[in-house]
Motif scaffolding. Structure first.
Motif, PDB file in Angstrom:
ATOM      1  N   ASP A  27      11.418   6.649   8.171  1.00  0.00           N
ATOM      2  CA  ASP A  27      11.158   5.926   6.928  1.00  0.00           C
ATOM      3  C   ASP A  27      12.390   5.917   6.022  1.00  0.00           C
ATOM      4  OD1 ASP A  27       8.537   5.105   7.421  1.00  0.00           O
ATOM      5  OD2 ASP A  27       7.699   7.006   6.737  1.00  0.00           O
ATOM      6  N   GLU A  58       9.415  12.660   0.083  1.00  0.00           N
ATOM      7  CA  GLU A  58      10.141  13.246   1.218  1.00  0.00           C
ATOM      8  C   GLU A  58       9.808  12.426   2.470  1.00  0.00           C
ATOM      9  OE1 GLU A  58       9.253  17.378   1.566  1.00  0.00           O
ATOM     10  OE2 GLU A  58      10.017  17.883  -0.432  1.00  0.00           O
ATOM     11  N   PRO A  59      10.436  11.283   2.624  1.00  0.00           N
ATOM     12  CA  PRO A  59      10.114  10.402   3.767  1.00  0.00           C
ATOM     13  C   PRO A  59      10.574  11.004   5.085  1.00  0.00           C
ATOM     14  CG  PRO A  59      12.041   9.587   2.595  1.00  0.00           C
ATOM     15  CD  PRO A  59      11.501  10.729   1.780  1.00  0.00           C
ATOM     16  N   THR A  60       9.954  10.584   6.165  1.00  0.00           N
ATOM     17  CA  THR A  60      10.406  10.986   7.493  1.00  0.00           C
ATOM     18  C   THR A  60      11.784  10.368   7.749  1.00  0.00           C
ATOM     19  OG1 THR A  60       9.457   9.031   8.568  1.00  0.00           O
ATOM     20  CG2 THR A  60       8.007  10.965   8.284  1.00  0.00           C
ATOM     21  N   ALA A  91       7.833   7.516  -0.067  1.00  0.00           N
ATOM     22  CA  ALA A  91       7.439   8.915  -0.191  1.00  0.00           C
ATOM     23  C   ALA A  91       8.558   9.737  -0.824  1.00  0.00           C
ATOM     24  CB  ALA A  91       7.084   9.483   1.186  1.00  0.00           C
ATOM     25  N   ASN A  93       0.638   4.133  -2.858  1.00  0.00           N
ATOM     26  CA  ASN A  93       0.249   5.496  -2.492  1.00  0.00           C
ATOM     27  C   ASN A  93       1.434   6.461  -2.401  1.00  0.00           C
ATOM     28  OD1 ASN A  93      -2.428   4.614  -2.210  1.00  0.00           O
ATOM     29  ND2 ASN A  93      -2.085   3.989  -0.090  1.00  0.00           N
ATOM     30  N   LYS A  94       2.645   5.952  -2.663  1.00  0.00           N
ATOM     31  CA  LYS A  94       3.858   6.775  -2.573  1.00  0.00           C
ATOM     32  C   LYS A  94       3.992   7.413  -1.197  1.00  0.00           C
ATOM     33  CE  LYS A  94       4.720   5.799  -6.827  1.00  0.00           C
ATOM     34  NZ  LYS A  94       5.629   4.664  -7.099  1.00  0.00           N
ATOM     35  N   THR A  95       3.808   6.591  -0.163  1.00  0.00           N
ATOM     36  CA  THR A  95       3.946   7.049   1.210  1.00  0.00           C
ATOM     37  C   THR A  95       5.000   6.192   1.912  1.00  0.00           C
ATOM     38  OG1 THR A  95       2.161   5.571   1.935  1.00  0.00           O
ATOM     39  CG2 THR A  95       1.553   7.825   1.327  1.00  0.00           C
ATOM     40  N   GLY A  96       5.243   6.474   3.194  1.00  0.00           N
ATOM     41  CA  GLY A  96       6.195   5.685   3.974  1.00  0.00           C
ATOM     42  C   GLY A  96       7.579   5.713   3.360  1.00  0.00           C
ATOM     43  N   LYS A 149       0.822  -1.215   0.000  1.00  0.00           N
ATOM     44  CA  LYS A 149       0.000   0.000   0.000  1.00  0.00           C
ATOM     45  C   LYS A 149       0.853   1.260   0.000  1.00  0.00           C
ATOM     46  CE  LYS A 149      -4.194  -1.979   2.010  1.00  0.00           C
ATOM     47  NZ  LYS A 149      -5.166  -1.943   3.161  1.00  0.00           N
ATOM     48  N   PRO A 150       1.904   1.354   0.838  1.00  0.00           N
ATOM     49  CA  PRO A 150       2.764   2.536   0.756  1.00  0.00           C
ATOM     50  C   PRO A 150       3.376   2.734  -0.632  1.00  0.00           C
ATOM     51  CG  PRO A 150       3.170   1.374   2.799  1.00  0.00           C
ATOM     52  CD  PRO A 150       2.266   0.498   1.995  1.00  0.00           C
ATOM     53  N   HIS A 151       3.741   1.643  -1.299  1.00  0.00           N
ATOM     54  CA  HIS A 151       4.298   1.775  -2.648  1.00  0.00           C
ATOM     55  C   HIS A 151       3.249   2.325  -3.608  1.00  0.00           C
ATOM     56  CE1 HIS A 151       5.583   0.458  -6.685  1.00  0.00           C
ATOM     57  NE2 HIS A 151       6.811   0.644  -6.212  1.00  0.00           N
TER      58      HIS A 151
END
Length: 358
Positions: free
Chosen positions: A314, A309-311, A307, A301-304, A297-299
Motif C-alpha cells: 500500500d 501504517e500502510p503495508t 492507513a 476508514n483510514k485503511t489501505g 472507502k479506504p480514505h
C-alpha cells in the motif's frame, strides 16, 4: 488486474534458443471485476499477442510463447473466464511511474515510437485484423456515457481523497460540468488510431539492441481512440513538471514528425497540442474513476493507502499515486485546460443531472 509469476524451466532436447525463463500472466481467480470486463481486457491482450507478429504491430513487445483461454465453463455463473499467457521475460524496468524518467533520450524514443505506431494504424477501420478492438463508435457510442459518468462520479471522489493536490483543478468543477458534453464530443471525434491505452514507465523497457530501442507490455487496454490519449498519459503523468515544461515542445515536435513520416496528412502540430490538452482531462477521468471505485472507502476508514501504517504494498501504491497526481494536476494547469473550456459553447441539457448524461 492479473497475477504474474516468473517461471524457470529445465529443458531436454530443446533448441539452443529455447527460453528457460519466462513470465506467466493469469487472469484473476477472485475479483469484484465483472466477467465481461475480464473477458474484454484479457481477450484483447490475448488477441494482440496471438494475431500479430511483433514486427507487424508497429512497436516492440515481448515474444509470446503460449496464449490460452477458457471462456465457458460447465457452470459459467460460478466461474470466471480463465486466461494463461507465457511471455518473454524483460530486463528490469529502469524507471517507474513513481520515479519518473529524467533521461531525455529515452523520453524522445518513447514519443518517436508512439508517433510511428499511431501513424501505422491512423484512420484504420474496425475490421480484420483489428476487429477485436473496442472503437469509440461501438454500441451507439456508449463510451461517451461511460466517460461522462466517470467525470460526474469521480470529481467528488477526487476532492475527498486527493483534494489538496488537485485544488486548482477542482476549482474548475462548475466549468467542467457546464461543458462536459462538449468535451466528450471533442475526444470522441476522429481521427482515430490504435492506442496502447496504458503508456506508463512500468510498462516500458529500453534496450539499444532492439529494433526500436523499446518494448512495451500490458495490452489489455489497447483500443481505437485519439492518439493524443497515449501522449497525454505519458507526458502528463510520467515526467516531472519542470522537465516536461523545458522539453515538451521538442517532444511533441518529434512525435508529430513521426506521424508525418508515417504518411499522416491533415493533422498539424497545432492539432496535436489541442488534442493533448483535451486528453489530459480524459486521463484525469480515468484516475477519478479508479479513485471512486477503489479509494473512497479506504480514505473514509483510514485503511489501505491511507492507513497510518500502510503495508509495503500500500505504501508503494500511495507513492505512485502521489507522483502521478502531482504531475497530472500540474499538466492540466500548465495546459490552461480551463481556458479551453471557456472557449467552448455550454452544452447543459435537460438531463444533465443524470449520472451518465451531460
Amino acid at each position: 488486474m492479473g497475477d504474474l509469476a516468473l517461471v524457470f524451466v529445465d529443458l531436454e532436447g530443446a533448441q539452443n534458443n529455447a527460453p528457460t525463463k519466462m513470465v506467466a500472466k493469469f487472469s484473476p481467480i477472485k475479483t469484484n471485476t465483472p466477467t465481461f470486463i475480464i473477458k474484454n481486457v484479457f481477450g484483447t491482450e490475448a488477441h494482440w499477442y496471438n494475431d500479430f507478429l511483433e514486427e507487424d504491430q508497429g512497436f516492440g513487445r515481448p515474444e509470446a510463447y503460449f496464449i490460452a483461454a477458457k471462456l465457458v465453463h460447465v457452470r459459467p455463473w460460478k466461474r470466471l473466464p480463465v486466461f494463461c499467457m507465457l511471455f518473454e521475460a524483460m530486463p528490469p524496468a529502469p524507471y517507474s511511474r513513481t520515479s519518473g524518467c529524467g533521461n531525455l533520450d529515452h523520453l524522445k524514443a518513447v514519443m518517436s515510437v508512439l508517433g510511428s505506431f499511431h501513424a501505422k494504424w491512423w484512420n484504420h477501420p474496425k475490421q480484420y485484423p483489428l476487429n477485436f478492438l473496442n472503437h469509440p463508435t461501438d454500441y451507439n457510442s456508449i463510451g461517451k456515457n461511460l466517460v461522462i459518468a466517470g467525470a460526474k462520479l469521480g470529481l467528488p471522489a477526487l476532492k475527498q481523497c486527493f483534494g489538496d493536490v488537485y485544488a486548482p483543478v477542482l476549482e474548475w468543477t462548475p466549468l467542467i460540468r457546464k461543458h462536459l458534453k462538449w468535451f466528450v464530443d471533442q475526444v470522441f471525434t476522429p481521427p482515430f488510431t490504435v492506442c496502447h491505452g496504458d503508456v506508463h514507465l512500468d510498462n516500458i523497457f529500453f534496450n539499444d539492441e532492439w529494433p526500436t530501442g523499446i518494448k512495451m507490455i500490458d495490452f489489455g487496454n489497447i483500443q481505437f481512440g485519439q492518439g493524443m490519449f497515449d501522449v497525454a498519459y505519458f507526458m502528463g503523468t510520467n515526467i516531472e513538471p519542470d522537465l516536461r515544461r523545458a522539453h515538451q515542445d521538442e517532444l511533441m515536435q518529434g512525435y508529430h514528425a513521426e506521424l508525418v513520416r508515417g504518411g499522416v496528412k491533415g493533422y498539424s502540430l497545432d492539432d496535436c497540442w489541442r488534442d493533448y490538452k483535451l486528453n489530459l482531462f480524459r486521463v484525469l477521468i480515468n484516475i477519478m474513476f479508479v479513485t471512486w471505485t477503489d479509494f473512497r472507502k479506504p480514505h473514509k476508514n483510514k485503511t489501505g493507502i491511507f492507513a497510518a501504517e500502510p503495508t509495503p504494498k500500500d505504501a508503494k501504491l500511495r507513492a505512485t499515486y502521489d507522483a502521478v497526481n502531482r504531475r497530472c494536476a500540474a499538466s492540466l494547469v500548465d495546459a490552461k485546460f480551463d481556458e479551453l473550456l471557456k472557449s467552448a459553447t455550454p452544452t447543459c441539457s435537460v438531463c444533465c443531472c443524470c449520472i451518465c448524461c451531460a
